[in-house]
Scaffold this active site. Sequence first.
Site, PDB file in Angstrom:
ATOM      1  NE  ARG A  74      -4.070  -1.940   2.199  1.00 53.52           N
ATOM      2  CZ  ARG A  74      -5.088  -1.980   1.350  1.00 53.52           C
ATOM      3  NH1 ARG A  74      -5.218  -1.006   0.455  1.00 53.52           N
ATOM      4  NH2 ARG A  74      -5.958  -2.975   1.376  1.00 53.52           N
ATOM      5  CB  ILE A 134     -12.780  -7.692  -2.570  1.00 50.81           C
ATOM      6  CG1 ILE A 134     -12.467  -6.988  -1.238  1.00 50.81           C
ATOM      7  CG2 ILE A 134     -11.699  -8.667  -2.990  1.00 50.81           C
ATOM      8  CD1 ILE A 134     -12.463  -7.936  -0.046  1.00 50.81           C
ATOM      9  CG  ASP A 135     -13.260  -2.690  -0.722  1.00 50.60           C
ATOM     10  OD1 ASP A 135     -12.342  -1.882  -0.466  1.00 50.60           O
ATOM     11  OD2 ASP A 135     -13.355  -3.806  -0.189  1.00 50.60           O
ATOM     12  CG  MET A 177     -12.857  -7.470   4.389  1.00 54.06           C
ATOM     13  SD  MET A 177     -11.339  -7.856   3.505  1.00 54.06           S
ATOM     14  CE  MET A 177     -10.166  -7.898   4.867  1.00 54.06           C
TER      15      MET A 177
HETATM   16  O1  F6P Z   1      -9.708  -2.650  -0.038  1.00 47.89           O
HETATM   17  C1  F6P Z   1      -9.807  -4.030   0.132  1.00 47.89           C
HETATM   18  C2  F6P Z   1      -9.826  -4.369   1.589  1.00 47.89           C
HETATM   19  O2  F6P Z   1      -9.920  -5.744   1.729  1.00 47.89           O
HETATM   20  C3  F6P Z   1     -10.952  -3.697   2.365  1.00 47.89           C
HETATM   21  O3  F6P Z   1     -12.190  -4.348   2.169  1.00 47.89           O
HETATM   22  C4  F6P Z   1     -10.425  -3.826   3.766  1.00 47.89           C
HETATM   23  O4  F6P Z   1     -11.002  -2.898   4.657  1.00 47.89           O
HETATM   24  C5  F6P Z   1      -8.935  -3.521   3.564  1.00 47.89           C
HETATM   25  O5  F6P Z   1      -8.623  -3.927   2.244  1.00 47.89           O
HETATM   26  C6  F6P Z   1      -8.017  -4.218   4.522  1.00 47.89           C
HETATM   27  O6  F6P Z   1      -6.728  -3.641   4.311  1.00 47.89           O
HETATM   28  P1  F6P Z   1      -5.382  -4.488   4.589  1.00 47.89           P
HETATM   29  O7  F6P Z   1      -5.306  -5.578   3.574  1.00 47.89           O
HETATM   30  O8  F6P Z   1      -4.272  -3.460   4.392  1.00 47.89           O
HETATM   31  O9  F6P Z   1      -5.494  -5.007   5.988  1.00 47.89           O
END
Ligand code: F6P
Length: 370
Positions: A74, A134-135, A177
């Site tokens: 990220r 996936i959102d 999620m």
């Molecule tokens: O954006 C995709 C996602 O899975 C969201 O649904 C979730 O809130 C987030 O990523 C979790 O982030 P990470 O993988 O950095 O824990």
Amino acid sequence: MAKRVGLLTAGGDSPGLNAVLRGIGKAAIEHFGMEVMGFRDGFRGLMEDRTLELDEPTLSGILTVGGTILGTSRDKPHRMPVGGRVLDMTDLIVKNYQKHDLDVLVCLGGGGTQKNAHRLMRKGLNIITLPKTIDNDIGLTDTSLGFDTALTIATEAIDRLHSTAHSHHRVIVVETMGHKAGWLALGAGLASGADVILIPEIPYDVRKVSQAILARSRLGKRFSIVAVAEGAVPKPGTDIYAGDKKKRQAKPAGSRARRGEPEMGAIQVGHAMRLAQELEILTGLESRVTILGYLQRGGTPSAGDRLLATRLGTACAAFIREGIHGVMVAARGEGTRPVPLGDVAGKRKTVPRNHPWIQSARLVGTSLGD
Ligand code: F6P
């Protein structure tokens, strides 16, 4: 001269990423005679110049493989953690892009990646993005890579929870999620026949939820399934502990949406647990919690996501051949559409309150907590 294409995957991983790398790579290399190279771990690998040659053998056999063979992160070009500090590494990224003599950089990612890619476009790089999350919360595209698989996983999980809720006469709160959008909870809840669906777009009143559950009980259905999006929020002033200090629990951390805006990926604890506690108090029914979490991002992509990945990936290669860039390859109906990246960046697609899925949920008697 053969065109030179750079690829990277950034943000949360999703099923279908390798399928789209394959779609782009095979079309570009085998059909259009281009050269393709991957950068590892999102924008960080581009900054550190860590690459993976994407040739036919490397792309073979990955259509059905979950995750991304390139790795992801990220990390943002303009806010890159380096040696314990957070630095703007955009200039080094531009330098590496030029060093590899790229004709175009293709970035696969969600909302954050669209914004980061747009920043690089404004620095003069030729950029194409593809919608991956996936959102399903990226604007100006019908859907995004990974959503269909996550929807299937969440639906199958909620299907399974029905039998244990029924056997034990329990309320099962299942958290999906979706970050700040309710697509996954709404879609999986509707597909699996959840009795209550709570999404960020419709702040809920826990008393309304408990009334719906008790109404089922009076009809002899002494169990309920509550599908709650991780970003769902209670309507202000509906806290059942308001004014009753004795009952006030240690305030759990709550979901990301209620804690303001911590970095994506911050550990979210407490949201579904607190809701289950409140429902057990208000209904008298035992309540239990299941948080689906990263199951929704795991494993082989669904047939739908494989088709979407191949459609978007091959279209991307064709756009590159035509010299098109500065766009996102959007899914539109059966086809694709290049959409200006400036129109996409920063736009989140949330569930409209009059969406057909919401209308259908209400018509089959699902409570949306309002
Ligand atoms: O954006 C995709 C996602 O899975 C969201 O649904 C979730 O809130 C987030 O990523 C979790 O982030 P990470 O993988 O950095 O824990």
